[in-house]
Design a protein around this motif. Structure first.
Motif, PDB file in Angstrom:
ATOM      1  N   LYS A  35       0.829  -1.205   0.000  1.00 50.51           N
ATOM      2  CA  LYS A  35       0.000   0.000   0.000  1.00 50.51           C
ATOM      3  C   LYS A  35       0.864   1.256   0.000  1.00 50.51           C
ATOM      4  CE  LYS A  35      -3.832  -2.251   2.307  1.00 50.51           C
ATOM      5  NZ  LYS A  35      -4.564  -2.414   3.544  1.00 50.51           N
ATOM      6  N   ALA A  36       1.933   1.246   0.777  1.00 49.57           N
ATOM      7  CA  ALA A  36       2.826   2.409   0.816  1.00 49.57           C
ATOM      8  C   ALA A  36       3.492   2.621  -0.536  1.00 49.57           C
ATOM      9  CB  ALA A  36       3.879   2.221   1.900  1.00 49.57           C
ATOM     10  N   ASN A  37       3.881   1.539  -1.209  1.00 48.49           N
ATOM     11  CA  ASN A  37       4.475   1.670  -2.543  1.00 48.49           C
ATOM     12  C   ASN A  37       3.513   2.372  -3.491  1.00 48.49           C
ATOM     13  OD1 ASN A  37       6.877   0.486  -1.834  1.00 48.49           O
ATOM     14  ND2 ASN A  37       6.389  -1.493  -2.718  1.00 48.49           N
ATOM     15  N   TRP A  38       2.250   2.053  -3.387  1.00 46.71           N
ATOM     16  CA  TRP A  38       1.245   2.694  -4.238  1.00 46.71           C
ATOM     17  C   TRP A  38       1.228   4.194  -3.990  1.00 46.71           C
ATOM     18  CZ3 TRP A  38      -3.317   5.408  -3.429  1.00 46.71           C
ATOM     19  CH2 TRP A  38      -4.103   5.601  -4.563  1.00 46.71           C
ATOM     20  N   TYR A  39       1.252   4.597  -2.710  1.00 44.08           N
ATOM     21  CA  TYR A  39       1.250   6.031  -2.390  1.00 44.08           C
ATOM     22  C   TYR A  39       2.527   6.719  -2.864  1.00 44.08           C
ATOM     23  CZ  TYR A  39      -3.061   5.794   0.223  1.00 44.08           C
ATOM     24  OH  TYR A  39      -4.377   5.654   0.566  1.00 44.08           O
ATOM     25  N   LYS A  41       4.262   5.900  -5.443  1.00 47.76           N
ATOM     26  CA  LYS A  41       4.125   6.048  -6.899  1.00 47.76           C
ATOM     27  C   LYS A  41       3.213   7.221  -7.249  1.00 47.76           C
ATOM     28  CE  LYS A  41       4.466   1.155  -7.880  1.00 47.76           C
ATOM     29  NZ  LYS A  41       3.756  -0.004  -8.440  1.00 47.76           N
ATOM     30  N   MET A  42       2.116   7.347  -6.516  1.00 47.58           N
ATOM     31  CA  MET A  42       1.128   8.378  -6.821  1.00 47.58           C
ATOM     32  C   MET A  42       1.587   9.785  -6.416  1.00 47.58           C
ATOM     33  SD  MET A  42      -1.214   6.794  -8.364  1.00 47.58           S
ATOM     34  CE  MET A  42      -2.401   8.101  -8.442  1.00 47.58           C
ATOM     35  N   PHE A  43       2.323   9.879  -5.330  1.00 47.57           N
ATOM     36  CA  PHE A  43       2.701  11.183  -4.797  1.00 47.57           C
ATOM     37  C   PHE A  43       4.210  11.402  -4.850  1.00 47.57           C
ATOM     38  CE2 PHE A  43      -1.320  10.019  -2.727  1.00 47.57           C
ATOM     39  CZ  PHE A  43      -2.098  11.061  -3.201  1.00 47.57           C
ATOM     40  N   ILE A  44       4.779  11.160  -6.009  1.00 46.66           N
ATOM     41  CA  ILE A  44       6.225  11.314  -6.169  1.00 46.66           C
ATOM     42  C   ILE A  44       6.666  12.750  -5.901  1.00 46.66           C
ATOM     43  CG2 ILE A  44       6.245  11.764  -8.647  1.00 46.66           C
ATOM     44  CD1 ILE A  44       8.637   9.394  -8.233  1.00 46.66           C
ATOM     45  N   SER A  45       5.759  13.693  -6.041  1.00 47.05           N
ATOM     46  CA  SER A  45       6.100  15.100  -5.786  1.00 47.05           C
ATOM     47  C   SER A  45       6.451  15.340  -4.317  1.00 47.05           C
ATOM     48  CB  SER A  45       4.946  16.010  -6.204  1.00 47.05           C
ATOM     49  OG  SER A  45       3.808  15.732  -5.429  1.00 47.05           O
ATOM     50  N   TRP A  46       6.134  14.414  -3.435  1.00 51.47           N
ATOM     51  CA  TRP A  46       6.452  14.560  -2.019  1.00 51.47           C
ATOM     52  C   TRP A  46       7.872  14.093  -1.691  1.00 51.47           C
ATOM     53  CZ3 TRP A  46       1.528  12.302   0.762  1.00 51.47           C
ATOM     54  CH2 TRP A  46       0.418  13.088   0.429  1.00 51.47           C
TER      55      TRP A  46
END
Length: 92
Positions: A35-39, A41-46
């Protein structure tokens, strides 16, 4: 959870450089890491600037050699690497 992703980044790059990806698969135990990997990937700007710069070529969190583990893989012949859960990476 950041420790697991950092280890994934390091191992994925090492497997790429050494050619181990063709012979030794890497798996992580599912759950919070997946689940963390998904986040990530989605929020690379962070992430930090170095990781953002690599996003031009590819998302570094789309690991080439690291996949979720399934119990059916236990029967596969040959070596493999299996990550422990994030809690065990921290607590030992």
């Amino acid at each position: 959870l950041g420790r697991a992703q950092e280890l994934c980044l390091l191992l994925d790059a090492f497997w790429e450089r050494t050619g181990l990806g063709a012979t030794v698969p890497i798996y992580f135990s599912a759950g919070l890491t997946e689940k963390a990997n998904w986040y990530y990937k989605m929020f690379i700007s962070w992430t930090n600037q170095k990781i953002k710069n690599t996003f031009v070529e590819r998302n570094v969190f789309d690991f080439k050699y690291i996949k979720p583990f399934d119990r059916a893989f236990i029967e596969q012949p040959g070596p493999m690497v299996l990550f422990a859960t994030p809690g065990m990476l921290h607590g030992g």
